[in-house]
Write a protein that holds these residues in place. Structure first.
Motif, PDB file in Angstrom:
ATOM      1  N   PHE A   1      -5.104   5.167 -10.921  1.00 44.84           N
ATOM      2  CA  PHE A   1      -4.186   4.594 -11.904  1.00 44.84           C
ATOM      3  C   PHE A   1      -4.457   5.289 -13.232  1.00 44.84           C
ATOM      4  CE2 PHE A   1      -2.759   1.718 -15.163  1.00 44.84           C
ATOM      5  CZ  PHE A   1      -1.542   1.279 -14.665  1.00 44.84           C
ATOM      6  N   LEU A   2      -3.399   5.800 -13.845  1.00 45.29           N
ATOM      7  CA  LEU A   2      -3.520   6.479 -15.130  1.00 45.29           C
ATOM      8  C   LEU A   2      -2.439   5.941 -16.045  1.00 45.29           C
ATOM      9  CD1 LEU A   2      -4.930   8.760 -16.751  1.00 45.29           C
ATOM     10  CD2 LEU A   2      -3.215  10.326 -15.805  1.00 45.29           C
ATOM     11  N   ALA A   3      -2.813   5.572 -17.265  1.00 45.29           N
ATOM     12  CA  ALA A   3      -1.869   5.003 -18.224  1.00 45.29           C
ATOM     13  C   ALA A   3      -1.940   5.763 -19.531  1.00 45.29           C
ATOM     14  CB  ALA A   3      -2.195   3.529 -18.457  1.00 45.29           C
ATOM     15  N   PHE A   4      -0.754   6.031 -20.101  1.00 43.53           N
ATOM     16  CA  PHE A   4      -0.730   6.666 -21.415  1.00 43.53           C
ATOM     17  C   PHE A   4       0.504   6.225 -22.177  1.00 43.53           C
ATOM     18  CE2 PHE A   4       2.077   9.560 -19.190  1.00 43.53           C
ATOM     19  CZ  PHE A   4       2.956  10.002 -20.161  1.00 43.53           C
TER      20      PHE A   4
ATOM     21  N   CYS B   1      -3.560  16.784  -8.786  1.00 41.99           N
ATOM     22  CA  CYS B   1      -3.411  15.352  -9.075  1.00 41.99           C
ATOM     23  C   CYS B   1      -1.939  14.974  -9.010  1.00 41.99           C
ATOM     24  CB  CYS B   1      -3.969  15.013 -10.446  1.00 41.99           C
ATOM     25  SG  CYS B   1      -5.739  15.211 -10.572  1.00 41.99           S
ATOM     26  N   LYS B   2      -1.608  14.163  -8.048  1.00 44.33           N
ATOM     27  CA  LYS B   2      -0.222  13.728  -7.842  1.00 44.33           C
ATOM     28  C   LYS B   2      -0.172  12.207  -7.780  1.00 44.33           C
ATOM     29  CE  LYS B   2       1.373  17.939  -7.309  1.00 44.33           C
ATOM     30  NZ  LYS B   2       2.187  18.569  -8.302  1.00 44.33           N
ATOM     31  N   PHE B   3       1.001  11.667  -8.006  1.00 45.87           N
ATOM     32  CA  PHE B   3       1.197  10.223  -8.018  1.00 45.87           C
ATOM     33  C   PHE B   3       2.323   9.838  -7.070  1.00 45.87           C
ATOM     34  CE2 PHE B   3      -0.761  11.422 -11.967  1.00 45.87           C
ATOM     35  CZ  PHE B   3      -1.760  10.482 -12.097  1.00 45.87           C
ATOM     36  N   ASP B   4       2.184   8.667  -6.449  1.00 46.75           N
ATOM     37  CA  ASP B   4       3.223   8.132  -5.572  1.00 46.75           C
ATOM     38  C   ASP B   4       4.307   7.441  -6.395  1.00 46.75           C
ATOM     39  OD1 ASP B   4       1.611   8.761  -3.267  1.00 46.75           O
ATOM     40  OD2 ASP B   4       0.450   6.963  -3.716  1.00 46.75           O
ATOM     41  N   LEU B   5       3.927   6.938  -7.552  1.00 45.68           N
ATOM     42  CA  LEU B   5       4.851   6.203  -8.410  1.00 45.68           C
ATOM     43  C   LEU B   5       4.599   6.582  -9.857  1.00 45.68           C
ATOM     44  CD1 LEU B   5       6.919   3.855  -8.946  1.00 45.68           C
ATOM     45  CD2 LEU B   5       4.925   2.369  -9.161  1.00 45.68           C
TER      46      LEU B   5
ATOM     47  N   GLY C   1       0.798  -1.221   0.000  1.00 48.11           N
ATOM     48  CA  GLY C   1       0.000   0.000   0.000  1.00 48.11           C
ATOM     49  C   GLY C   1       0.830   1.271   0.000  1.00 48.11           C
ATOM     50  N   LYS C   2       2.159   1.150  -0.153  1.00 45.82           N
ATOM     51  CA  LYS C   2       3.009   2.355  -0.191  1.00 45.82           C
ATOM     52  C   LYS C   2       2.683   3.193  -1.421  1.00 45.82           C
ATOM     53  CE  LYS C   2       7.647   4.125   0.146  1.00 45.82           C
ATOM     54  NZ  LYS C   2       7.284   5.372   0.735  1.00 45.82           N
ATOM     55  N   TYR C   3       2.402   2.551  -2.545  1.00 36.20           N
ATOM     56  CA  TYR C   3       2.035   3.257  -3.772  1.00 36.20           C
ATOM     57  C   TYR C   3       0.543   3.083  -4.006  1.00 36.20           C
ATOM     58  CZ  TYR C   3       7.078   3.170  -4.680  1.00 36.20           C
ATOM     59  OH  TYR C   3       8.438   3.325  -4.597  1.00 36.20           O
TER      60      TYR C   3
ATOM     61  N   ILE D   1      11.240  14.620 -18.054  1.00 33.48           N
ATOM     62  CA  ILE D   1      11.497  14.438 -16.623  1.00 33.48           C
ATOM     63  C   ILE D   1      10.867  15.573 -15.813  1.00 33.48           C
ATOM     64  CG2 ILE D   1      13.315  14.402 -14.865  1.00 33.48           C
ATOM     65  CD1 ILE D   1      14.980  12.790 -16.967  1.00 33.48           C
ATOM     66  N   SER D   2      10.976  16.802 -16.300  1.00 35.01           N
ATOM     67  CA  SER D   2      10.348  17.932 -15.593  1.00 35.01           C
ATOM     68  C   SER D   2       8.842  17.756 -15.512  1.00 35.01           C
ATOM     69  CB  SER D   2      10.671  19.245 -16.304  1.00 35.01           C
ATOM     70  OG  SER D   2      12.047  19.506 -16.258  1.00 35.01           O
ATOM     71  N   GLY D   3       8.234  17.341 -16.610  1.00 32.99           N
ATOM     72  CA  GLY D   3       6.779  17.116 -16.607  1.00 32.99           C
ATOM     73  C   GLY D   3       6.354  16.031 -15.647  1.00 32.99           C
ATOM     74  N   MET D   4       7.129  14.959 -15.581  1.00 31.95           N
ATOM     75  CA  MET D   4       6.792  13.851 -14.675  1.00 31.95           C
ATOM     76  C   MET D   4       7.038  14.247 -13.220  1.00 31.95           C
ATOM     77  SD  MET D   4       5.560  11.382 -16.506  1.00 31.95           S
ATOM     78  CE  MET D   4       4.846  12.622 -17.563  1.00 31.95           C
ATOM     79  N   LEU D   5       8.132  14.931 -12.953  1.00 30.92           N
ATOM     80  CA  LEU D   5       8.417  15.341 -11.571  1.00 30.92           C
ATOM     81  C   LEU D   5       7.341  16.279 -11.022  1.00 30.92           C
ATOM     82  CD1 LEU D   5      12.286  15.814 -11.586  1.00 30.92           C
ATOM     83  CD2 LEU D   5      10.967  13.986 -10.486  1.00 30.92           C
ATOM     84  N   ALA D   6       6.731  17.067 -11.897  1.00 28.62           N
ATOM     85  CA  ALA D   6       5.653  17.960 -11.461  1.00 28.62           C
ATOM     86  C   ALA D   6       4.440  17.171 -10.953  1.00 28.62           C
ATOM     87  CB  ALA D   6       5.233  18.870 -12.609  1.00 28.62           C
ATOM     88  N   LEU D   7       4.342  15.900 -11.355  1.00 27.89           N
ATOM     89  CA  LEU D   7       3.213  15.068 -10.952  1.00 27.89           C
ATOM     90  C   LEU D   7       3.527  14.131  -9.783  1.00 27.89           C
ATOM     91  CD1 LEU D   7       2.046  14.054 -14.530  1.00 27.89           C
ATOM     92  CD2 LEU D   7       1.000  15.755 -13.029  1.00 27.89           C
ATOM     93  N   LEU D   8       4.780  14.105  -9.383  1.00 28.83           N
ATOM     94  CA  LEU D   8       5.210  13.185  -8.347  1.00 28.83           C
ATOM     95  C   LEU D   8       5.065  13.816  -6.972  1.00 28.83           C
ATOM     96  CD1 LEU D   8       6.515  10.390  -7.865  1.00 28.83           C
ATOM     97  CD2 LEU D   8       8.738  11.525  -8.001  1.00 28.83           C
ATOM     98  N   GLU D   9       4.450  13.084  -6.067  1.00 33.13           N
ATOM     99  CA  GLU D   9       4.328  13.567  -4.687  1.00 33.13           C
ATOM    100  C   GLU D   9       5.350  12.816  -3.842  1.00 33.13           C
ATOM    101  OE1 GLU D   9       1.002  15.363  -3.156  1.00 33.13           O
ATOM    102  OE2 GLU D   9       0.670  13.731  -1.723  1.00 33.13           O
ATOM    103  N   CYS D  10       6.263  13.556  -3.269  1.00 35.08           N
ATOM    104  CA  CYS D  10       7.337  12.932  -2.473  1.00 35.08           C
ATOM    105  C   CYS D  10       6.983  12.918  -1.004  1.00 35.08           C
ATOM    106  CB  CYS D  10       8.650  13.682  -2.685  1.00 35.08           C
ATOM    107  SG  CYS D  10       9.191  13.624  -4.392  1.00 35.08           S
TER     108      CYS D  10
END
Length: 169
Positions: A100-103, A136-140, A69-71, A160-169
């Motif tokens: 879950f979002l896939a593209f 909208c943020k993602f754990d993984l 359940g970490k992600y 990488i910049s676009g993906m990091l903007a969506l990552l929640e640390c």
């Protein structure tokens, strides 16, 4: 289909998979779609990865973290044929994965494999921000073997910049 069977819906569906729904989807193109080319030139790998009941394995460390359940919010960037989602579904991990979002796929034949698996995926330019809400943020953010298609440092940086903007640390 047997709704209460121990075997997953996806695995039951493979018995009835009408391959022309995926193969030969672009007959006027001499090159053909990804699935046609791959099935023709790598038939053993194609069958092992896409036309069998257990095609994909998550790396063990990732599997442990999703199972624990970490992600809970996962973005599959470059989902291809939706193998990750199929594995999450087979293992029953959507009890803990809430978003879950896939593209991302080479062409419509990959998206048709997603559809045959019961998955939803969409096409998007990797160099543009995803059209999701600001909160909208993602754990993984899962990405497997797609970045090699980017040829410049600027493209890598933009992705990488676009993906990091969506990552929640």
């Amino acid at each position: 289909f047997k709704p209460k069977a121990a075997e997953s819906f996806e695995n039951q569906r493979l018995i009835h998979w009408y391959r022309p729904n995926v193969l030969k989807t672009k007959p006027d193109d001499k090159k053909g779609q990804w699935s046609d080319k791959y099935a023709r030139t790598n038939s053993k790998q194609y069958k092992a990865a896409y036309v069998n009941p257990d095609p994909f394995k998550m790396p063990p460390r990732l599997d442990d973290k999703v199972r624990s359940g970490k992600y809970k919010r996962i973005l599959d960037a470059g989902a291809g044929t939706c193998s990750l989602e199929g594995e999450l579904r087979r293992k029953g991990y959507f009890k803990t994965v809430h978003n879950f979002l896939a593209f991302g796929a080479y062409d419509c034949s990959m998206l048709r494999i997603c559809a045959e698996r019961g998955s939803i995926s969409f096409q998007h330019n990797w160099l543009k921000p995803l059209p999701v809400c600001a909160s909208c943020k993602f754990d993984l953010i899962y990405q497997w073997a797609g970045v090699h298609h980017m040829h410049t440092v600027e493209e890598h940086d933009g992705f990488i910049s676009g993906m990091l903007a969506l990552l929640e640390c």
